[in-house]
Design a protein around this motif. Sequence first.
Motif, PDB file in Angstrom:
ATOM      1  N   UNK A 417       0.808  -1.232   0.000  1.00 61.19           N
ATOM      2  CA  UNK A 417       0.000   0.000   0.000  1.00 61.19           C
ATOM      3  C   UNK A 417       0.835   1.273   0.000  1.00 61.19           C
ATOM      4  N   UNK A 418       2.159   1.141   0.194  1.00 62.11           N
ATOM      5  CA  UNK A 418       3.056   2.291   0.289  1.00 62.11           C
ATOM      6  C   UNK A 418       2.754   3.173   1.500  1.00 62.11           C
ATOM      7  N   UNK A 419       2.189   2.576   2.528  1.00 61.22           N
ATOM      8  CA  UNK A 419       1.904   3.305   3.767  1.00 61.22           C
ATOM      9  C   UNK A 419       3.169   3.331   4.626  1.00 61.22           C
ATOM     10  N   UNK A 420       3.462   4.461   5.274  1.00 58.74           N
ATOM     11  CA  UNK A 420       4.624   4.539   6.154  1.00 58.74           C
ATOM     12  C   UNK A 420       4.278   3.962   7.528  1.00 58.74           C
ATOM     13  N   UNK A 421       5.270   3.432   8.197  1.00 61.85           N
ATOM     14  CA  UNK A 421       5.036   2.851   9.526  1.00 61.85           C
ATOM     15  C   UNK A 421       4.533   3.908  10.501  1.00 61.85           C
ATOM     16  N   UNK A 422       4.997   5.149  10.350  1.00 62.17           N
ATOM     17  CA  UNK A 422       4.577   6.225  11.249  1.00 62.17           C
ATOM     18  C   UNK A 422       3.077   6.487  11.132  1.00 62.17           C
ATOM     19  N   UNK A 423       2.578   6.602   9.897  1.00 62.07           N
ATOM     20  CA  UNK A 423       1.144   6.855   9.694  1.00 62.07           C
ATOM     21  C   UNK A 423       0.298   5.690  10.206  1.00 62.07           C
ATOM     22  N   UNK A 424       0.815   4.482  10.033  1.00 60.69           N
ATOM     23  CA  UNK A 424       0.073   3.293  10.473  1.00 60.69           C
ATOM     24  C   UNK A 424       0.034   3.212  11.998  1.00 60.69           C
ATOM     25  N   UNK A 425       1.177   3.435  12.638  1.00 57.12           N
ATOM     26  CA  UNK A 425       1.252   3.270  14.091  1.00 57.12           C
ATOM     27  C   UNK A 425       0.469   4.343  14.848  1.00 57.12           C
TER      28      UNK A 425
END
Length: 452
Positions: A417-425
Motif C-alpha cells: 500500500x506504500x503506507x509509512x510505519x509512522x502513519x500506520x502506528x
Amino acid sequence: MNSVNVIIGLIMILSFFGMIWYCVKGYNLMIGFFIMAIFWTGLALVGNKIVPNSAMAKLDFIGVLTNVFQDGPQNYGKSILVNVFFGAFFGRILMSTGIASTLIRKTVELGGDRPRVTMTLLCVATSVIFTTMTGIGPVISIAVIVIPILLSLGLPPNVTLFAFMGSIMSGIFANVVNFNQYQAMFVAANSEYSKYTYNQYFNFGIICMIITIVVVLVVANIALNKNKISHAWAAKTSSGSVDNNAPAISWIAVILPVIGVVAFKFPIILGFLVSGFYALLTCRKLKGSFVSVCSMLAKLFADGAVDVAPMVGFLLMLSMFNNAAIFAAPYFQTLLGSFIPTSALIIAVAFAILTPLGFFRGPLNLVGCGAAILVVVISSPANFPIAFLYPLFAVTTIAPQHLDITQSWVAWGFGYTRVTTKDYMKMSIPTGWIVGFICCIIAYIMYGGLAG
C-alpha cells in the motif's frame, strides 16, 4: 536477594530490550529467538554452576540442552503444528473453492457505493473469515481482494491498511488454531493446564472479537473524518464473474470448524476435515476421477504447508525460547516476583495498563518475550487459575501483535500500500491499547471470581 541471581536477571532483562530493538529493525525473528534461546540457556547454565537453579535440579548439562533444543520443538510440533497445517489446508480450500472471495464480493455488492458502509461490511466479513483461516498466504489472498476495493472507494491507504489488519486481529480472538498455539505455552509451564479447552475460552473470544471490530471501525471512521474521502464509486472486482461465485449453501463452511468444536465437541483437525469436505462438495470440486481428486487434495495441502512454512520455522524456534524461559524464570522471580500482584483485580488492571508491552514482541506477548513473564506469573503465590490467566495473556498477545509492524503480513502490507510505519502506528498502537484495556477488564468481570 542473591547477587548472582540479580546480576543474571538484570542481564536477561537487558536482553529483552535488545530483542525489542532487533524486532523494530525488522530482522529475522526466527533467528532472533534462536539466539535468545541460546543466550538465556547459556546464562542459566552459568548461574547454575554458581548458585543452584531450582528449574535445573533434576537435569544435567545434556539434559538442559535436550529440554531446550530437542524437547521444545518436538513437543510443540506434536501438540500444535499439526493443527496449524490442517488449518492452512482448510484455508486453501476456502480460497480454491472461491468461498472466501465470494463472501467479499457479496459484501461489496451489499455496501454499494457507500465507502463507510462497504468498509464496515468488509471488515466484519474479514473478521469472520479469520476465525478459521491462518497464515500469511490466506491473509495476502484476501488482502489483494479487499484492499484494492477499499482504495477504489477513495479510502486513504493508511486507513485501508489499518482497517484490514484490525479486522484480522478481531477474528484471531476466536481463532481455534491460535488458541491451541498459545495454550501450548501454558502447558509447557504446567501440564495440568492441558485441561483448559477452547470451549471454556469461546465466550470470551467472541466478546473480544466484537469489541475489537467495533473499536477498529470507530478509529477508522474518525481517521476518515480527518482524511477526506477523495472520491466514491461502486467498486469493481476483477476476481471473477457472478458465474464463478461459490453457491450460498457453501458459505457456512467458513465457520463450520468453530461450530464443530463448540457445539459438537469435535477435535479441531476433524472439524477442519469435515468442513473442508463440505466446502468441496457443495462447490462441486470433487468431480473427476479418484486420482485427479487425490491430486487436487494433495496440492491443496502442499500449498497450505507453503503458506505457513515461515510461521512454522518461527514457532519451532520460539518453542526453544519458551523452554529456555523456564530455566530463566528463577532469575526473573528473584527480581520481579515480589512485584507480581496477588489480587485478581490488580493484575487485570496492570495487564490492561501495560498492554502496549505486547508490541514489538515485548514482555507481555506470548509469541515474543512473554514466555518468561508467563512462568513468573504462573509460579506466583497467588496461584491464579488458567481460566483467568489465559484470557489476560491472550489479550496482551493478540491485540498488539496482530497490529504490530513486526507481524509478517503487516510488513507485507506496507510494501503493498506504500503506507509509512509512522502513519500506520498512529492508529495501530492506540487501538491495540484500547482493545487490550477493555478486554482485560472484561476478563476480570468474567473470570476474576475464579481467582478467589
